[in-house]
Scaffold this motif. Structure first.
Motif, PDB file in Angstrom:
ATOM      1  N   SER A  53       0.843  -1.185   0.000  1.00 40.69           N
ATOM      2  CA  SER A  53       0.000   0.000   0.000  1.00 40.69           C
ATOM      3  C   SER A  53       0.885   1.243   0.000  1.00 40.69           C
ATOM      4  N   LEU A  54       0.457   2.270  -0.709  1.00 45.97           N
ATOM      5  CA  LEU A  54       1.173   3.544  -0.724  1.00 45.97           C
ATOM      6  C   LEU A  54       0.671   4.473   0.373  1.00 45.97           C
ATOM      7  N   GLY A  55      -0.263   4.004   1.170  1.00 49.75           N
ATOM      8  CA  GLY A  55      -0.829   4.798   2.254  1.00 49.75           C
ATOM      9  C   GLY A  55      -2.297   4.470   2.415  1.00 49.75           C
ATOM     10  N   THR A  56      -2.880   5.058   3.431  1.00 53.64           N
ATOM     11  CA  THR A  56      -4.302   4.835   3.676  1.00 53.64           C
ATOM     12  C   THR A  56      -5.017   6.162   3.880  1.00 53.64           C
ATOM     13  N   GLN A  57      -6.291   6.125   3.659  1.00 48.28           N
ATOM     14  CA  GLN A  57      -7.186   7.250   3.919  1.00 48.28           C
ATOM     15  C   GLN A  57      -8.320   6.707   4.772  1.00 48.28           C
ATOM     16  N   ARG A  58      -8.853   7.556   5.627  1.00 49.97           N
ATOM     17  CA  ARG A  58     -10.026   7.178   6.430  1.00 49.97           C
ATOM     18  C   ARG A  58     -11.232   7.859   5.812  1.00 49.97           C
ATOM     19  N   LEU A  59     -12.248   7.079   5.539  1.00 46.16           N
ATOM     20  CA  LEU A  59     -13.463   7.591   4.934  1.00 46.16           C
ATOM     21  C   LEU A  59     -14.597   7.463   5.939  1.00 46.16           C
ATOM     22  N   THR A  60     -15.343   8.537   6.145  1.00 45.13           N
ATOM     23  CA  THR A  60     -16.536   8.476   6.985  1.00 45.13           C
ATOM     24  C   THR A  60     -17.726   8.924   6.142  1.00 45.13           C
ATOM     25  N   LEU A  61     -18.860   8.325   6.404  1.00 45.39           N
ATOM     26  CA  LEU A  61     -20.066   8.602   5.638  1.00 45.39           C
ATOM     27  C   LEU A  61     -21.241   8.589   6.605  1.00 45.39           C
ATOM     28  N   MET A  62     -22.174   9.541   6.436  1.00 50.48           N
ATOM     29  CA  MET A  62     -23.373   9.578   7.271  1.00 50.48           C
ATOM     30  C   MET A  62     -24.497  10.208   6.465  1.00 50.48           C
ATOM     31  N   GLY A  63     -25.702   9.655   6.619  1.00 49.25           N
ATOM     32  CA  GLY A  63     -26.856  10.229   5.951  1.00 49.25           C
ATOM     33  C   GLY A  63     -28.070   9.346   6.111  1.00 49.25           C
ATOM     34  N   PRO A  64     -29.192   9.772   5.525  1.00 52.21           N
ATOM     35  CA  PRO A  64     -30.419   8.971   5.614  1.00 52.21           C
ATOM     36  C   PRO A  64     -30.194   7.578   5.023  1.00 52.21           C
ATOM     37  N   ASP A  65     -30.686   6.578   5.727  1.00 51.10           N
ATOM     38  CA  ASP A  65     -30.514   5.205   5.240  1.00 51.10           C
ATOM     39  C   ASP A  65     -31.388   4.974   4.018  1.00 51.10           C
ATOM     40  N   ARG A  66     -30.819   4.267   3.059  1.00 49.88           N
ATOM     41  CA  ARG A  66     -31.544   3.864   1.851  1.00 49.88           C
ATOM     42  C   ARG A  66     -30.766   2.740   1.189  1.00 49.88           C
ATOM     43  N   PRO A  67     -31.436   1.902   0.414  1.00 46.71           N
ATOM     44  CA  PRO A  67     -30.725   0.839  -0.293  1.00 46.71           C
ATOM     45  C   PRO A  67     -29.709   1.421  -1.287  1.00 46.71           C
ATOM     46  N   GLY A  68     -28.577   0.734  -1.434  1.00 44.98           N
ATOM     47  CA  GLY A  68     -27.608   1.087  -2.460  1.00 44.98           C
ATOM     48  C   GLY A  68     -26.428   1.916  -2.017  1.00 44.98           C
ATOM     49  N   ILE A  69     -26.377   2.372  -0.776  1.00 47.70           N
ATOM     50  CA  ILE A  69     -25.268   3.218  -0.333  1.00 47.70           C
ATOM     51  C   ILE A  69     -23.947   2.472  -0.424  1.00 47.70           C
ATOM     52  N   VAL A  70     -23.882   1.265   0.127  1.00 50.43           N
ATOM     53  CA  VAL A  70     -22.628   0.504   0.114  1.00 50.43           C
ATOM     54  C   VAL A  70     -22.247   0.156  -1.323  1.00 50.43           C
ATOM     55  N   ARG A  71     -23.214  -0.202  -2.143  1.00 47.43           N
ATOM     56  CA  ARG A  71     -22.922  -0.522  -3.541  1.00 47.43           C
ATOM     57  C   ARG A  71     -22.303   0.675  -4.256  1.00 47.43           C
ATOM     58  N   GLU A  72     -22.886   1.854  -4.102  1.00 45.64           N
ATOM     59  CA  GLU A  72     -22.368   3.044  -4.786  1.00 45.64           C
ATOM     60  C   GLU A  72     -21.005   3.447  -4.235  1.00 45.64           C
ATOM     61  N   LEU A  73     -20.832   3.336  -2.934  1.00 48.48           N
ATOM     62  CA  LEU A  73     -19.545   3.683  -2.325  1.00 48.48           C
ATOM     63  C   LEU A  73     -18.439   2.767  -2.836  1.00 48.48           C
ATOM     64  N   THR A  74     -18.678   1.475  -2.794  1.00 47.13           N
ATOM     65  CA  THR A  74     -17.634   0.535  -3.216  1.00 47.13           C
ATOM     66  C   THR A  74     -17.392   0.596  -4.718  1.00 47.13           C
ATOM     67  N   ARG A  75     -18.401   0.928  -5.475  1.00 50.25           N
ATOM     68  CA  ARG A  75     -18.226   1.127  -6.924  1.00 50.25           C
ATOM     69  C   ARG A  75     -17.280   2.309  -7.177  1.00 50.25           C
ATOM     70  N   ALA A  76     -17.475   3.409  -6.448  1.00 52.85           N
ATOM     71  CA  ALA A  76     -16.605   4.579  -6.598  1.00 52.85           C
ATOM     72  C   ALA A  76     -15.170   4.250  -6.190  1.00 52.85           C
ATOM     73  N   LEU A  77     -15.017   3.520  -5.094  1.00 55.17           N
ATOM     74  CA  LEU A  77     -13.677   3.152  -4.626  1.00 55.17           C
ATOM     75  C   LEU A  77     -12.959   2.284  -5.655  1.00 55.17           C
ATOM     76  N   ARG A  78     -13.634   1.261  -6.143  1.00 55.33           N
ATOM     77  CA  ARG A  78     -13.019   0.350  -7.115  1.00 55.33           C
ATOM     78  C   ARG A  78     -12.644   1.074  -8.398  1.00 55.33           C
ATOM     79  N   SER A  79     -13.560   1.878  -8.909  1.00 54.85           N
ATOM     80  CA  SER A  79     -13.298   2.526 -10.195  1.00 54.85           C
ATOM     81  C   SER A  79     -12.157   3.538 -10.113  1.00 54.85           C
ATOM     82  N   ALA A  80     -11.882   4.087  -8.933  1.00 51.42           N
ATOM     83  CA  ALA A  80     -10.766   5.026  -8.752  1.00 51.42           C
ATOM     84  C   ALA A  80      -9.494   4.305  -8.312  1.00 51.42           C
TER      85      ALA A  80
END
Length: 172
Positions: free
Chosen positions: A86-113
């Motif tokens: 690893s070249l380093g780490t970042q800490r990501l925090t997320l908060m908001g109204p619960d709804r389906p798809g949050i984890v899917r969209e988050l991990t999609r963004a992480l993978r694609s970057a």
């Protein structure tokens, strides 16, 4: 020669589960190294890494399979080699109204970057004022050769706006 193994398990939540697992590891000349254990709903689940003599791999695997008789489903697998540095780490925090798809969209963004999730913890809580379900996540993400921080920031900003989320990315 010793080897590192991963043991995953789940069962009804009750006292003594960790003691049973640690006793099996000790009985097979092993050493408990790392673990992530948690109560989820009414179940207790986890994954742990242990170091055992190579000759104890099959006997420990058999003993873990026998735990099904006491309501613990467990499996053993080799821990494998550590991935690229690893070249380093970042800490990501997320908060908001619960709804389906949050984890899917988050991990999609992480993978694609080009980022890898090292660890992630999520929870749904009740918002203090409104009583509405509130989704929280905290993750440690790894930067690798080819990771694109600017792309990730752009994708997270778009996600935050679309899903009404507060997302922070902090260098470790």
């Amino acid at each position: 020669m010793t080897t590192r193994v991963l043991i995953s398990f789940f069962c009804d939540d009750r006292p003594g589960v960790i003691e049973q697992l640690s006793a099996l590891i000790s009985d097979h000349e092993g050493n408990w190294l790392d673990s992530q254990l948690s109560r989820l709903g009414g179940r207790f689940a986890g994954v742990l890494q242990a170091q055992i003599p190579q000759a104890q791999h099959e006997p420990l695997n058999s003993a873990l399979n026998d735990l099904s008789g006491v309501g613990i489903t467990a499996s053993l697998t080799d821990a494998g080699d550590a991935s690229e540095a690893s070249l380093g780490t970042q800490r990501l925090t997320l908060m908001g109204p619960d709804r389906p798809g949050i984890v899917r969209e988050l991990t999609r963004a992480l993978r694609s970057a080009g980022f890898n999730v090292r660890s992630m913890k999520t929870a749904v809580e009740t918002a203090p004022m409104s009583g509405e379900p509130l989704f929280r996540a905290e993750a440690s993400i790894e930067l690798h050769e080819g990771s694109r921080l600017d792309e990730l920031e752009w994708k997270l900003d778009a996600m935050a706006e679309t899903m009404t989320l507060e997302i922070d990315l902090i260098p470790d």
